[in-house]
Write an enzyme that holds these catalytic residues in place. Structure first.
Site, short mmCIF file in Angstrom:
data_model
loop_
_atom_site.label_atom_id
_atom_site.label_comp_id
_atom_site.label_asym_id
_atom_site.label_seq_id
_atom_site.Cartn_x
_atom_site.Cartn_y
_atom_site.Cartn_z
N ASP A 67 -7.68 -22.93 38.90
CA ASP A 67 -6.47 -23.03 39.72
C ASP A 67 -6.28 -21.78 40.58
OD1 ASP A 67 -5.87 -21.34 37.56
OD2 ASP A 67 -4.60 -22.83 36.58
N ASN A 136 3.77 -24.74 26.75
CA ASN A 136 4.15 -26.16 26.80
C ASN A 136 2.92 -27.06 26.78
OD1 ASN A 136 3.06 -25.81 29.33
ND2 ASN A 136 4.93 -26.23 30.47
N HIS A 138 0.29 -26.92 28.60
CA HIS A 138 -0.40 -27.22 29.85
C HIS A 138 -1.83 -26.68 29.80
CE1 HIS A 138 1.13 -23.27 31.97
NE2 HIS A 138 0.02 -23.04 31.30
N GLU A 143 1.17 -29.48 34.14
CA GLU A 143 2.37 -29.37 33.32
C GLU A 143 2.67 -30.70 32.63
OE1 GLU A 143 3.33 -26.45 32.93
OE2 GLU A 143 3.99 -25.40 34.73
#
Ligand code: PGA
Length: 248
Positions: A67, A136, A138, A143
């Protein structure tokens, strides 16, 4: 999924380095998918050390990063481009024309996603994808959502991710709100996946990813379906896996 329990971040990093080095020794022209963040920093130090001491060879390797932030230039101190050069690429013999990132400055994120996917395919696909995991759950910047994303795409970061990443910036306001990220599908197409988790704040995400329902609200849970995943945890990140193990 193979799970390697280690005691410390240092040991987790050493185990991860052995696996990536092994991949490069077996296949010198490997296509690696690489990750940023705090988790892989010492792994990269180990790879640099192996390059300098025993000649771990990156000269035929190719790398695709997971990313990149939207809106940051390549040479921005906070860009993932810069991170990878400072932590790994500038210290080993990987060819600079063999390292690829999604372009976070693109005006057309759809076309950029397609370009990135096509570049990965043209390189032969990813042999080994390295991943961290968010609090979380991810992976990349995928997400929690209603569906698993398929391709490299533009994402809006969750507030919790912005807050977690603020430690790298002067203030939380400086954290970009968007990123270009490989999709879950991109990650899933890698032949081997190495997932690293360190620290107590990752323990719940690790437990949910490994033992919970496979759902896009826990993006890493998709890895339960992949045929070749190695998860390496340190003691704190693996706590809830061990609790479940000893209860059963
Ligand atoms: P971290 O990030 O390695 O900085 O904890 C991991 C991630 O968010 O994927």
């Amino acid at each position: 999924m193979r799970i390697i329990f280690t005691d410390t971040y240092k040991k987790m990093s050493e185990e991860a380095a052995k696996i990536i080095a092994g991949q490069l020794w077996i296949k010198p022209n490997s296509v690696l998918g690489l990750a940023t963040g705090s988790t892989p920093v010492e792994l990269y130090q180990n790879l640099v050390w192996l390059y300098k001491t025993v000649g771990l060879d990156f000269s035929q390797a190719t790398s695709f990063n997971l990313d990149e932030y939207v809106g940051l230039a390549e040479d921005d101190p906070q860009s993932y481009h810069r991170f990878m050069h400072e932590n790994l690429f500038d210290h080993v013999n990987i060819r600079k024309d063999h390292v690829f990132f999604p372009n976070g400055l693109t005006a057309d994120s759809v076309a950029e996603g397609e370009r990135y996917e096509a570049t990965i395919t043209a390189a032969g696909g990813i042999d080994m994808q390295l991943l961290g995991i968010g609090r979380n759950a991810h992976i990349g910047f995928n997400e929690p959502a209603n569906a698993f994303t398929r391709m490299t795409h533009k994402v809006a970061l969750k507030e919790s991710t912005i807050a977690a990443n603020a430690r790298f910036f002067a203030s939380q306001d400086d954290v970009p709100r968007e990123a270009m990220s490989m999709g879950i599908g991109t990650i899933f197409r890698a032949r081997h996946i190495v997932l690293l988790a360190s620290g107590a704040e990752k323990a719940e995400a690790v437990r949910d990813a490994v033992m919970g329902a496979i759902t896009p609200t826990v993006p890493a849970s998709i890895l339960q379906l992949h045929p070749s995943v190695t998860l390496i945890v340190d003691q704190e990140a693996g706590t809830l896996l061990k609790a479940e193990k000893s209860d059963s």
